[in-house]
Write a protein that holds these residues in place. Sequence first.
Motif, PDB file in Angstrom:
ATOM      1  N   HIS A  60       1.013  -1.087   0.136  1.00  0.00           N
ATOM      2  CA  HIS A  60      -0.075   0.039   0.094  1.00  0.00           C
ATOM      3  C   HIS A  60       0.801   1.185   0.201  1.00  0.00           C
ATOM      4  O   HIS A  60       1.695   1.394   0.764  1.00  0.00           O
ATOM      5  N   VAL A  61       0.846   2.243  -0.803  1.00  0.00           N
ATOM      6  CA  VAL A  61       1.333   3.478  -0.857  1.00  0.00           C
ATOM      7  C   VAL A  61       1.181   4.149   0.170  1.00  0.00           C
ATOM      8  O   VAL A  61      -0.053   4.688   0.526  1.00  0.00           O
ATOM      9  N   VAL A  62       2.233   4.798   0.741  1.00  0.00           N
ATOM     10  CA  VAL A  62       1.992   5.710   1.739  1.00  0.00           C
ATOM     11  C   VAL A  62       2.347   7.151   1.599  1.00  0.00           C
ATOM     12  O   VAL A  62       1.811   8.090   1.538  1.00  0.00           O
ATOM     13  N   LEU A  63       3.691   7.083   1.157  1.00  0.00           N
ATOM     14  CA  LEU A  63       4.501   8.732   0.805  1.00  0.00           C
ATOM     15  C   LEU A  63       4.723   8.676  -0.665  1.00  0.00           C
ATOM     16  O   LEU A  63       5.499   7.694  -1.017  1.00  0.00           O
TER      17      LEU A  63
ATOM     18  N   TYR B  70       0.692  12.410   0.966  1.00  0.00           N
ATOM     19  CA  TYR B  70       0.950  11.244   2.060  1.00  0.00           C
ATOM     20  C   TYR B  70      -0.852  10.674   2.275  1.00  0.00           C
ATOM     21  O   TYR B  70      -1.511  11.460   2.086  1.00  0.00           O
ATOM     22  N   MET B  71      -0.848   9.503   2.059  1.00  0.00           N
ATOM     23  CA  MET B  71      -2.054   8.700   2.435  1.00  0.00           C
ATOM     24  C   MET B  71      -1.874   8.054   3.610  1.00  0.00           C
ATOM     25  O   MET B  71      -1.012   6.844   3.683  1.00  0.00           O
ATOM     26  N   PRO B  72      -2.506   7.952   4.528  1.00  0.00           N
ATOM     27  CA  PRO B  72      -2.653   7.358   5.662  1.00  0.00           C
ATOM     28  C   PRO B  72      -2.607   5.951   5.450  1.00  0.00           C
ATOM     29  O   PRO B  72      -3.303   5.376   4.621  1.00  0.00           O
TER      30      PRO B  72
ATOM     31  N   LEU C 186      -5.596   9.373  14.260  1.00  0.00           N
ATOM     32  CA  LEU C 186      -4.695  10.441  14.286  1.00  0.00           C
ATOM     33  C   LEU C 186      -5.566  11.684  14.447  1.00  0.00           C
ATOM     34  O   LEU C 186      -6.695  11.760  14.209  1.00  0.00           O
ATOM     35  N   ALA C 187      -5.008  12.622  14.535  1.00  0.00           N
ATOM     36  CA  ALA C 187      -5.635  14.076  14.715  1.00  0.00           C
ATOM     37  C   ALA C 187      -5.971  14.463  13.234  1.00  0.00           C
ATOM     38  O   ALA C 187      -5.215  14.169  12.393  1.00  0.00           O
ATOM     39  N   PRO C 188      -7.470  15.054  12.988  1.00  0.00           N
ATOM     40  CA  PRO C 188      -7.589  15.330  11.825  1.00  0.00           C
ATOM     41  C   PRO C 188      -6.602  16.414  11.196  1.00  0.00           C
ATOM     42  O   PRO C 188      -5.996  17.297  11.910  1.00  0.00           O
ATOM     43  N   GLY C 189      -6.610  16.370   9.729  1.00  0.00           N
ATOM     44  CA  GLY C 189      -5.641  17.328   9.147  1.00  0.00           C
ATOM     45  C   GLY C 189      -4.501  16.626   8.745  1.00  0.00           C
ATOM     46  O   GLY C 189      -3.992  15.700   9.397  1.00  0.00           O
ATOM     47  N   PRO C 190      -3.710  17.211   7.931  1.00  0.00           N
ATOM     48  CA  PRO C 190      -2.261  16.722   7.360  1.00  0.00           C
ATOM     49  C   PRO C 190      -1.389  16.713   8.632  1.00  0.00           C
ATOM     50  O   PRO C 190      -1.469  17.629   9.633  1.00  0.00           O
TER      51      PRO C 190
ATOM     52  N   PRO D 169      -9.530  16.493   6.398  1.00  0.00           N
ATOM     53  CA  PRO D 169      -9.432  15.799   7.657  1.00  0.00           C
ATOM     54  C   PRO D 169      -8.747  14.512   7.835  1.00  0.00           C
ATOM     55  O   PRO D 169      -7.778  14.290   8.730  1.00  0.00           O
ATOM     56  N   TRP D 170      -8.752  13.436   6.765  1.00  0.00           N
ATOM     57  CA  TRP D 170      -8.377  12.184   6.822  1.00  0.00           C
ATOM     58  C   TRP D 170      -7.642  11.925   5.631  1.00  0.00           C
ATOM     59  O   TRP D 170      -7.168  10.806   5.409  1.00  0.00           O
ATOM     60  N   GLY D 171      -7.271  12.768   4.717  1.00  0.00           N
ATOM     61  CA  GLY D 171      -6.302  12.708   3.612  1.00  0.00           C
ATOM     62  C   GLY D 171      -7.167  11.857   2.402  1.00  0.00           C
ATOM     63  O   GLY D 171      -8.078  11.808   2.357  1.00  0.00           O
TER      64      GLY D 171
END
Length: 362
Positions: A69-72, A97-99, A108-112, A159-161
């Motif tokens: 799974h791609v993340v960064l 960036y994808m969580p 995680l906290a919302p936002g990037p 909020p969540w990417g």
Amino acid sequence: MKPLSLLLAVALDLAAAVSAGPAVIECWFVEDASGSNLAKRPAALLLRQGPGGPPPRLDLDPKLYLRVHVVLTVLTHTPAPRVRLGQDAMLDLSFAYMPPSPETASSLAPGPPPFGLEWRRQHLGKGHLLLAATPGLDGQTPAAQEGAVAFATWNDDEPWGPWTGNGTFWLPAVRPFQEGTYLATVHLPYLQGQVTLELAVYKAPKVSLTPAPLVWAAPGEAPPELLCRVSHFYPSEGLVVEWELRGGPEGGSQKAGGQSWLSALSYHSDGSVSLSGHLRPLPVTVEQHGARYTCLVHHPSLPALGRKAEVTLEVAGLSRPSLEDGIGLFLSSFLLLGLIKVLGWVAAYLSTCKESKEKKAQ
């Protein structure tokens, strides 16, 4: 959200580096095996855009597919920028960036997330930090070097990417010592991605030839030495100066005979260099009247045909009257005719005066 195109970090319980095509991407790293032994041939990396299963490969066992799974994602659209000496360099950089999973994102906290950005130049095996930025984080960062500026920011705050960011690097009025390998690194919590750019600096030469526009010689004698000035260019490597004789009895273009050499380099305050090409031509013949000596310069900063300067050979005693010569001859004749008429009028006037005096005396 606009897709990105260069993958540098993935989530697979550990950080790894792979290359990929357009995203959103699902990757399957396929390892071919035969019985209990690994195959000798290289492993295959299969890439697919969007959801779904991996594309079929008849020569590989689908059971060996391992989903990644791609993340960064970190990329640049100009991996080898070329900048004119003295101009500003703009090295573009994008990242996304994808969580790793919805469960991770919800914890995680919302936002990037906060991130760090570094730009370094590598020279002779040593890295020089030019700029470091940590948007949204407290703490001191070293001052930027050489007037460098970076646009270190997230482009969105969903909020969540997923989220995309910009780390484009600006370097004003580049000099020769600033060319080389640039490393751009994006730091996220427990992740980092990096791209490499090769910055090249150039400046095209100016070419002039003396004496110009004509060079004179008598049959059987050599023309004066020709000097081709190649000035204010960079880099100094890759310069080629050729001498050609165009026209003449054989027509076309041929290598000019004689002795040729280059002077030593002279250096200028902006980092560019200059030199002179010299040609001591062979004695000329009558048939070479009207031929042209050409100084042809090739350099990496120039088009494939290069840049040239020419001078025309005039053999003494064979020059035909030019248009200017004809005009000059006409004006000279006109002035001479006018002078003759004026002298005739003066002579007639003096003769008339003399006759009048003689009549009065009688």
